[in-house]
Design an enzyme around this catalytic site. Structure first.
Site, PDB file in Angstrom:
ATOM      1  N   GLU A 241      33.227  74.281  44.931  1.00  0.00           N
ATOM      2  CA  GLU A 241      34.222  73.353  44.529  1.00  0.00           C
ATOM      3  C   GLU A 241      35.657  74.369  44.556  1.00  0.00           C
ATOM      4  O   GLU A 241      35.762  74.778  43.549  1.00  0.00           O
ATOM      5  CB  GLU A 241      34.235  72.309  43.735  1.00  0.00           C
ATOM      6  CG  GLU A 241      34.885  71.179  43.325  1.00  0.00           C
ATOM      7  CD  GLU A 241      36.144  71.405  42.968  1.00  0.00           C
ATOM      8  OE1 GLU A 241      37.160  71.887  43.669  1.00  0.00           O
ATOM      9  OE2 GLU A 241      36.381  70.948  42.004  1.00  0.00           O
ATOM     10  N   CYS A 275      41.753  70.120  40.062  1.00  0.00           N
ATOM     11  CA  CYS A 275      41.604  70.314  41.750  1.00  0.00           C
ATOM     12  C   CYS A 275      41.793  69.244  42.191  1.00  0.00           C
ATOM     13  O   CYS A 275      42.700  69.418  43.265  1.00  0.00           O
ATOM     14  CB  CYS A 275      40.041  70.656  41.670  1.00  0.00           C
ATOM     15  SG  CYS A 275      38.903  69.609  40.824  1.00  0.00           S
TER      16      CYS A 275
HETATM   17  P1  NDP Z   1      38.694  82.074  40.506  1.00  0.00           P
HETATM   18  O1  NDP Z   1      38.571  81.187  41.330  1.00  0.00           O
HETATM   19  O2  NDP Z   1      39.145  83.359  40.963  1.00  0.00           O
HETATM   20  O3  NDP Z   1      37.478  82.494  39.687  1.00  0.00           O
HETATM   21  C1  NDP Z   1      37.603  83.279  38.609  1.00  0.00           C
HETATM   22  C2  NDP Z   1      35.925  83.444  38.137  1.00  0.00           C
HETATM   23  O4  NDP Z   1      35.197  83.640  39.489  1.00  0.00           O
HETATM   24  C3  NDP Z   1      35.703  84.210  36.878  1.00  0.00           C
HETATM   25  O5  NDP Z   1      34.641  83.637  36.210  1.00  0.00           O
HETATM   26  C4  NDP Z   1      35.031  85.616  37.884  1.00  0.00           C
HETATM   27  O6  NDP Z   1      34.133  86.244  37.185  1.00  0.00           O
HETATM   28  C5  NDP Z   1      34.217  84.701  38.845  1.00  0.00           C
HETATM   29  N1  NDP Z   1      33.830  85.544  40.075  1.00  0.00           N
HETATM   30  C6  NDP Z   1      34.789  86.594  40.697  1.00  0.00           C
HETATM   31  N2  NDP Z   1      34.159  87.109  41.614  1.00  0.00           N
HETATM   32  C7  NDP Z   1      32.929  86.338  41.772  1.00  0.00           C
HETATM   33  C8  NDP Z   1      31.759  86.834  42.746  1.00  0.00           C
HETATM   34  N3  NDP Z   1      32.116  87.558  43.534  1.00  0.00           N
HETATM   35  N4  NDP Z   1      30.762  85.846  42.488  1.00  0.00           N
HETATM   36  C9  NDP Z   1      30.704  85.060  41.422  1.00  0.00           C
HETATM   37  N5  NDP Z   1      31.589  85.071  40.659  1.00  0.00           N
HETATM   38  C10 NDP Z   1      33.046  85.542  40.733  1.00  0.00           C
HETATM   39  O7  NDP Z   1      39.801  81.332  39.263  1.00  0.00           O
HETATM   40  P2  NDP Z   1      41.096  82.051  38.627  1.00  0.00           P
HETATM   41  O8  NDP Z   1      40.762  81.852  36.948  1.00  0.00           O
HETATM   42  O9  NDP Z   1      41.298  83.478  38.786  1.00  0.00           O
HETATM   43  O10 NDP Z   1      42.119  81.151  39.018  1.00  0.00           O
HETATM   44  C11 NDP Z   1      42.524  81.417  40.516  1.00  0.00           C
HETATM   45  C12 NDP Z   1      43.214  80.234  41.208  1.00  0.00           C
HETATM   46  O11 NDP Z   1      41.968  79.256  41.336  1.00  0.00           O
HETATM   47  C13 NDP Z   1      44.128  79.438  40.227  1.00  0.00           C
HETATM   48  O12 NDP Z   1      45.185  79.768  40.225  1.00  0.00           O
HETATM   49  C14 NDP Z   1      43.826  77.745  40.634  1.00  0.00           C
HETATM   50  O13 NDP Z   1      44.976  77.877  41.907  1.00  0.00           O
HETATM   51  C15 NDP Z   1      42.475  77.957  41.332  1.00  0.00           C
HETATM   52  N6  NDP Z   1      41.369  77.340  40.343  1.00  0.00           N
HETATM   53  C16 NDP Z   1      40.939  76.186  40.669  1.00  0.00           C
HETATM   54  C17 NDP Z   1      40.097  75.437  40.067  1.00  0.00           C
HETATM   55  C18 NDP Z   1      39.502  74.112  40.552  1.00  0.00           C
HETATM   56  O14 NDP Z   1      39.139  73.299  39.857  1.00  0.00           O
HETATM   57  N7  NDP Z   1      39.001  73.985  41.777  1.00  0.00           N
HETATM   58  C19 NDP Z   1      39.846  75.629  38.659  1.00  0.00           C
HETATM   59  C20 NDP Z   1      40.608  77.092  38.216  1.00  0.00           C
HETATM   60  C21 NDP Z   1      41.225  77.514  39.074  1.00  0.00           C
HETATM   61  P3  NDP Z   1      34.165  87.757  37.157  1.00  0.00           P
HETATM   62  O15 NDP Z   1      35.353  88.063  37.032  1.00  0.00           O
HETATM   63  O16 NDP Z   1      33.166  88.347  35.954  1.00  0.00           O
HETATM   64  O17 NDP Z   1      33.521  88.319  38.478  1.00  0.00           O
END
Ligand code: NDP
Length: 468
Positions: A241, A275
């Site tokens: 998602e 989202c």
């Molecule tokens: P991200 O989508 O970048 O997710 C970050 C999470 O993903 C962390 O827990 C990280 O853990 C994990 N992650 C990173 N790389 C991998 C991988 N290869 N495999 C599995 N897990 C991974 O979210 P952010 O918090 O950085 O937010 C960035 C943008 O995402 C926001 O600005 C917003 O626009 C959007 N967002 C959308 C949401 C929604 O509801 N759809 C919710 C939150 C954010 P680790 O660092 O340990 O790898």
């Protein structure tokens, strides 16, 4: 094939970092990075526990999940206070207490659903029975916007279908999620639900682990694509998602005053950090002034402040990364000729507050319209013809939700049929329900959550075919 390594070869370097209260910037605590060895150990324990869990009668698993719902209900005040402290959303309004009620509901509903075996074909020569078996260990990557509710969306259906779960909360909302896991684990059998914490490479190590059979991810498109790469090693099934840049179209002549509260919360629920929030609003040029005035009047009466203060209905942006991103988009729109039509009152507090902001004189092609702002900012775009509005609404790589607003429901449904999204709401937006499948079109992700379809997505279809 490049960059499709599973677990990165380097070790998880950072050992800990701080989690902050976004209203006050008070340090809540130090989050430890779970080491690779610990992750391996937790996955192994989860695997063993899963076999015992799957062997239990279905009715017993349902009963245990209903007890989880009771435990969440009993601890809802405590957990809501944790959400407010670490995530920031206010206790009041559609905030932390509301999130806890959703956690209870989204736990009860999967426990009340059944996915029985099905005879998919039968004639005089054969009989084919489709079973929905557990997959094994599910890796859940939960986000920071609705940290407990989305964790529940990932955990409960997985457990209901006989899987074990290893969940990694967002680095920004670790403590509140751990508190909830503690509560859930007072009811669940040992080891079936594990939590790992950290940032950097913890998520990628977990998702690329050979023993993971399914990944549930909610977050950005960019990270969603990395999750797809991670799954190349283990061929884990995916539910992704990846957010949206949801458009709403107000059809000409709509009486906006009757639906102004739905329209406001469509865009500003959880400070827009949702989202399926309304992120671009298309309004006929003849109705523009009326809609802007209605939204301005409504917005100016919604108090923003520290979420722990029961008078606050809107709170801070959850983290500095998101705060900077939203401010940058507002600034960019202003530099490119947009008008700030309304800007609410910013509270006199240390935290990451951005007041409700309505932006006019913008169009597709401006970053504030084309990019998911994920904040309390709404660009309002004027259109001349409905065809133009539909084309602009569809002109996006995202396709999670969309909405049509009209007094004529037949006309609204005709427009809804032309919008490219997983869900199109009419006279509401983001109105998800635990029995109604929810998922995205285009780059908003794969698969659906909720209801029977959501349960099927965390199971392995298996056919037994009998020769007569
Ligand atoms: P991200 O989508 O970048 O997710 C970050 C999470 O993903 C962390 O827990 C990280 O853990 C994990 N992650 C990173 N790389 C991998 C991988 N290869 N495999 C599995 N897990 C991974 O979210 P952010 O918090 O950085 O937010 C960035 C943008 O995402 C926001 O600005 C917003 O626009 C959007 N967002 C959308 C949401 C929604 O509801 N759809 C919710 C939150 C954010 P680790 O660092 O340990 O790898």
């Amino acid at each position: 094939m490049e960059n499709i390594s599973a677990a990165p070869e380097t070790q998880i370097k950072e050992t800990s970092f701080l989690s902050l209260n976004p209203s006050t910037l008070e340090v809540i605590g130090e989050v430890a990075n779970t080491s690779r060895e610990e992750i391996d150990d937790k996955i192994e324990k989860a695997q063993k526990a899963q076999k015992r869990w799957a062997a239990r009668p279905d009715a017993e698993r349902k009963e245990i999940i209903l007890k989880v719902a009771e435990a969440l209900q009993q601890n809802s005040k405590h957990l809501a206070a944790w959400i407010t402290r670490e995530q920031g959303k206010p206790l009041s309004g559609p905030g932390a207490n509301f999130e806890m009620q959703a956690c209870v509901g989204w736990t009860q509903v999967p426990a009340s659903l059944d996915v029985p075996e099905e005879i998919v074909f039968e004639d005089e020569t054969r009989k084919d029975i489709l079973y929905r078996n557990p997959i094994g260990v599910v890796a859940a990557i939960a986000p920071w916007n609705w940290p407990l509710m989305i964790a529940i969306w990932q955990i409960i259906p997985s457990l209901r279908m006989g899987n074990a779960v290893v969940i990694k909360p967002s680095e920004y909302t670790t403590f509140c999620t751990q508190e909830m896991i503690k509560v859930i684990n007072t009811v669940l059998p040992e080891d079936i639900l594990q939590v790992i914490t950290g940032r950097g490479e913890v998520g990628s190590y977990l998702t690329s682990h050979p023993e993971i059979g399914k990944i549930m991810f909610t977050g950005s498109i960019a990270t969603g694509k990395k999750v797809i790469e991670a799954s190349v090693k283990n061929m884990a099934r995916l539910t992704l998602e990846c957010g949206g840049n949801d458009a709403g179209i107000i059809l000409p002549g709509f009486d906006v005053s009757k639906h102004i509260d739905q329209l406001f919360w469509a865009a500003f629920l959880n400070m827009g950090q949702t989202c399926a929030c309304l992120k671009r609003l298309y309004v006929h040029e003849n109705d523009y002034e009326k809609v802007v005035k209605a939204l301005t009047d409504y917005s100016s009466h919604i108090p923003m402040g520290d979420g722990a203060d029961e008078a606050s209905i809107l709170g801070p942006i959850q983290n500095k990364m998101q705060y900077d991103k939203i401010l940058d988009l507002i600034l960019d729109s202003e530099k490119n000729g947009a008008d700030v039509l309304f800007r609410g009152q910013k509270p006199d507090l240390e935290g990451y507050f951005i007041p409700v902001t309505l932006i006019g004189n913008v169009d597709n092609g401006h970053r504030i319209v084309d990019e998911e702002q994920f904040g309390p900012v709404l660009p309002i775009i004027q259109y001349k013809t409905l065809e133009e509005a539909i084309t602009k609404a569809n002109n996006s790589e995202n396709g999670l939700g969309a909405s049509v607003w009209s007094d004529d429901l037949n006309e609204a449904q005709k427009v809804a049929a032309q919008l490219q999204a997983g869900t199109v709401w009419i006279n509401q937006h983001g109105a998800i329900h635990p029995l109604v499948p929810f998922g995205g079109a285009k780059q908003s992700g794969y698969g659906v959550e909720f209801g029977i379809e959501g349960l099927k997505a965390v199971s392995l279809p298996k056919v037994i075919s009998i020769k007569k």
